[in-house]
Design a protein around this motif. Sequence first.
Motif, PDB file in Angstrom:
ATOM      1  N   PRO A   1       0.695  -1.412  -0.134  1.00  0.00           N
ATOM      2  CA  PRO A   1       0.045   0.121  -0.028  1.00  0.00           C
ATOM      3  C   PRO A   1       0.828   0.984   0.164  1.00  0.00           C
ATOM      4  CG  PRO A   1      -0.941  -1.449   1.702  1.00  0.00           C
ATOM      5  CD  PRO A   1       0.303  -2.234   1.148  1.00  0.00           C
ATOM      6  N   ARG A   2       1.768   1.356   0.653  1.00  0.00           N
ATOM      7  CA  ARG A   2       2.724   2.309   0.878  1.00  0.00           C
ATOM      8  C   ARG A   2       3.304   2.574  -0.566  1.00  0.00           C
ATOM      9  NH1 ARG A   2       5.975   2.007   6.561  1.00  0.00           N
ATOM     10  NH2 ARG A   2       5.450  -0.053   6.237  1.00  0.00           N
ATOM     11  N   MET A   3       3.778   1.535  -1.189  1.00  0.00           N
ATOM     12  CA  MET A   3       4.338   1.662  -2.775  1.00  0.00           C
ATOM     13  C   MET A   3       3.278   2.168  -3.478  1.00  0.00           C
ATOM     14  SD  MET A   3       6.520  -1.800  -2.904  1.00  0.00           S
ATOM     15  CE  MET A   3       8.224  -1.047  -4.214  1.00  0.00           C
ATOM     16  N   GLU A   4       2.204   1.706  -3.500  1.00  0.00           N
ATOM     17  CA  GLU A   4       1.034   1.975  -4.361  1.00  0.00           C
ATOM     18  C   GLU A   4       0.576   3.455  -4.170  1.00  0.00           C
ATOM     19  OE1 GLU A   4      -0.874  -2.680  -4.707  1.00  0.00           O
ATOM     20  OE2 GLU A   4      -1.499  -1.230  -3.168  1.00  0.00           O
ATOM     21  N   SER A   5       0.968   4.008  -3.114  1.00  0.00           N
ATOM     22  CA  SER A   5       0.542   5.442  -2.740  1.00  0.00           C
ATOM     23  C   SER A   5       1.053   6.236  -3.781  1.00  0.00           C
ATOM     24  CB  SER A   5       0.658   5.849  -1.321  1.00  0.00           C
ATOM     25  OG  SER A   5       2.280   5.960  -1.344  1.00  0.00           O
ATOM     26  N   GLY A   6       2.034   5.843  -4.764  1.00  0.00           N
ATOM     27  CA  GLY A   6       2.866   6.815  -5.641  1.00  0.00           C
ATOM     28  C   GLY A   6       4.096   6.999  -4.977  1.00  0.00           C
ATOM     29  N   ALA A   7       4.487   6.710  -3.921  1.00  0.00           N
ATOM     30  CA  ALA A   7       5.819   6.783  -3.433  1.00  0.00           C
ATOM     31  C   ALA A   7       7.074   6.044  -4.006  1.00  0.00           C
ATOM     32  CB  ALA A   7       5.932   6.509  -1.991  1.00  0.00           C
ATOM     33  N   LEU A   8       6.660   4.777  -4.337  1.00  0.00           N
ATOM     34  CA  LEU A   8       7.836   4.210  -5.254  1.00  0.00           C
ATOM     35  C   LEU A   8       7.042   2.835  -6.108  1.00  0.00           C
ATOM     36  CD1 LEU A   8      11.129   3.826  -4.888  1.00  0.00           C
ATOM     37  CD2 LEU A   8      10.496   2.052  -3.134  1.00  0.00           C
ATOM     38  N   ASP A   9       7.452   2.809  -7.304  1.00  0.00           N
ATOM     39  CA  ASP A   9       6.925   2.246  -8.334  1.00  0.00           C
ATOM     40  C   ASP A   9       7.420   0.751  -8.266  1.00  0.00           C
ATOM     41  OD1 ASP A   9       5.121   4.210  -9.298  1.00  0.00           O
ATOM     42  OD2 ASP A   9       6.937   5.043 -10.295  1.00  0.00           O
ATOM     43  N   GLY A  10       8.854   0.633  -7.743  1.00  0.00           N
ATOM     44  CA  GLY A  10       9.244  -0.632  -7.757  1.00  0.00           C
ATOM     45  C   GLY A  10      10.761  -0.705  -7.121  1.00  0.00           C
ATOM     46  N   GLY A  11      11.394  -1.660  -7.306  1.00  0.00           N
ATOM     47  CA  GLY A  11      12.778  -1.848  -6.859  1.00  0.00           C
ATOM     48  C   GLY A  11      13.427  -3.315  -6.919  1.00  0.00           C
ATOM     49  N   PHE A  12      14.525  -3.189  -6.292  1.00  0.00           N
ATOM     50  CA  PHE A  12      15.388  -4.389  -6.132  1.00  0.00           C
ATOM     51  C   PHE A  12      15.137  -5.058  -4.586  1.00  0.00           C
ATOM     52  CE2 PHE A  12      17.993  -4.932  -9.959  1.00  0.00           C
ATOM     53  CZ  PHE A  12      17.699  -3.764 -10.661  1.00  0.00           C
ATOM     54  N   PHE A  13      14.440  -6.151  -4.664  1.00  0.00           N
ATOM     55  CA  PHE A  13      14.299  -7.009  -3.607  1.00  0.00           C
ATOM     56  C   PHE A  13      15.264  -7.871  -3.147  1.00  0.00           C
ATOM     57  CE2 PHE A  13      10.193  -5.130  -4.562  1.00  0.00           C
ATOM     58  CZ  PHE A  13       9.519  -5.041  -3.395  1.00  0.00           C
ATOM     59  N   VAL A  14      15.954  -7.715  -2.006  1.00  0.00           N
ATOM     60  CA  VAL A  14      17.391  -8.291  -1.680  1.00  0.00           C
ATOM     61  C   VAL A  14      17.201  -9.733  -0.963  1.00  0.00           C
ATOM     62  CG1 VAL A  14      19.396  -7.724  -0.532  1.00  0.00           C
ATOM     63  CG2 VAL A  14      18.296  -5.892  -1.375  1.00  0.00           C
ATOM     64  N   ILE A  15      18.122 -10.510  -1.715  1.00  0.00           N
ATOM     65  CA  ILE A  15      18.366 -11.780  -0.921  1.00  0.00           C
ATOM     66  C   ILE A  15      19.847 -11.407  -0.277  1.00  0.00           C
ATOM     67  CG2 ILE A  15      19.016 -14.142  -1.193  1.00  0.00           C
ATOM     68  CD1 ILE A  15      17.523 -13.967  -4.158  1.00  0.00           C
ATOM     69  N   TYR A  16      19.615 -11.174   0.976  1.00  0.00           N
ATOM     70  CA  TYR A  16      20.720 -10.702   2.103  1.00  0.00           C
ATOM     71  C   TYR A  16      21.163 -12.196   2.768  1.00  0.00           C
ATOM     72  CZ  TYR A  16      23.298  -9.604   6.120  1.00  0.00           C
ATOM     73  OH  TYR A  16      24.166  -9.824   7.110  1.00  0.00           O
ATOM     74  N   THR A  17      22.436 -12.400   2.504  1.00  0.00           N
ATOM     75  CA  THR A  17      22.973 -13.634   3.349  1.00  0.00           C
ATOM     76  C   THR A  17      24.178 -12.894   4.319  1.00  0.00           C
ATOM     77  OG1 THR A  17      22.420 -14.965   1.672  1.00  0.00           O
ATOM     78  CG2 THR A  17      23.690 -16.013   3.373  1.00  0.00           C
ATOM     79  N   GLU A  18      23.917 -13.283   5.664  1.00  0.00           N
ATOM     80  CA  GLU A  18      24.767 -13.017   6.593  1.00  0.00           C
ATOM     81  C   GLU A  18      26.101 -13.764   6.193  1.00  0.00           C
ATOM     82  OE1 GLU A  18      25.121 -13.281  11.465  1.00  0.00           O
ATOM     83  OE2 GLU A  18      23.345 -13.957  10.333  1.00  0.00           O
ATOM     84  N   GLN A  19      27.160 -12.955   6.376  1.00  0.00           N
ATOM     85  CA  GLN A  19      28.505 -13.603   6.272  1.00  0.00           C
ATOM     86  C   GLN A  19      28.878 -14.740   7.346  1.00  0.00           C
ATOM     87  OE1 GLN A  19      30.596 -13.345   3.588  1.00  0.00           O
ATOM     88  NE2 GLN A  19      31.866 -15.010   4.499  1.00  0.00           N
ATOM     89  N   GLY A  20      29.299 -15.941   7.017  1.00  0.00           N
ATOM     90  CA  GLY A  20      29.649 -17.014   7.923  1.00  0.00           C
ATOM     91  C   GLY A  20      31.015 -17.297   7.653  1.00  0.00           C
TER      92      GLY A  20
END
Length: 405
Positions: free
Chosen positions: A69-88
């Motif tokens: 809903p916050r994206m759809e309000s016009g604030a942000l049309d899209g982006g890169f959703f991150v696969i973050y992996t902690e360093q081990g």
Amino acid sequence: MPQPTRIALAWLAAAGLSVPAFAAGDDGLHERLLTLDTHLDTPMHFPRAGWSFGERHTLAEDLVQVDLPRMESGALDGGFFVIYTEQGPLTDEGYEHALAFARERSDVIDETLAAFPERIAPALTAADARAIAASGRIFAFKSLENSYPLGEDPGLLAEFHRRGVRMAGPVHSANNQFADSATDEPRWNGLSPLGREWVADMNRLGMVIDASHASDAAFDQLLELSETPILLSHSGARAAFDHPRNLDDERIRRLAESGGAICVTSVFLSPMNLGEERAALFARLERIGELSPAEQEELTRRWRELDRRERLWDAGFDQYMAMLLHVIEVAGVDHVCFGADWDGGGGIAGLEDITDLPKITARLHAAGYSEADLGKMWSGNVLRILEAAERHAARSPAGGTPGAD
Ligand SMILES: [Zn+2]
């Protein structure tokens, strides 16, 4: 985590760099622009029990900065959703764990997007992003923060490419098998031999190289070796705050000359207030997907309580704008983009969640940047870099991005 060193910034106070007053009446300028953020850590929240990406949330309620809903309000049309992996640990066992984690995170992103087909759709190419936005939906790319899960087989990049990942960074906050981190002592003096192979594979597959978190030497080598322009998905300028995660002006200029871009972040504008209490809460936040609703509530309450005594960052919106204007001045409007590190530690007073993004547009417009300039910075530059990677892959013998010409 190493503590940042602070330098005094005479220029911040300089009259020439003072931020113009908030512009009144932009006639829906921000909403008209195609906007994207290159580093959304929101997938960390996707597995949360009792929580839905499709519902509207607030930072105060559950610590989340991005939702549909916050994206759809016009604030942000899209982006890169991150696969973050902690360093081990750099061991077979460590790699195996990390690979399983990254695969699962990738699946969770797919499942979450698939639950809202009318509202959001996965994008694999720049053209996809534009078409999805034109259809009135939010577009979602996938990216890899930390290539640690690939173990010693950069060939696994092909698997993540098949899974839809179109951008990846070699390293996170500690050195790994591919590269030195900006926040660790040099081990490879830049990229390792495996890291050089990684660059070639990234180019061949048509994936965009993300140099955020890489050491200066690793940045230099990524820039030199990559056959397509690179970007930094969430970084700032060292001139604004002297921290190794930020880039010096000379490197920002070279990045721009090579056709790349720096996506300006909201972190490391000031020292990080990472005391014992915050560090413990942070560790818990990174595993929020495993907590029960009651435990999530308790974590939120404790996080907000600490915020009242001490925020993670002391910086505010004016400091952010000063940094952004500096980066634009050094790099030029063709080489700047946005990656605030939402849901990954980003957000400062006055820029708390994505609903504050139109304020940035208004300030930049008031500072004299045209709608065309803003269009480049908000998405055009990133999509151009993605297209360059796609074209390169299409020309590579064993490469090729489906749909790219
Ligand atoms: Zn990061």
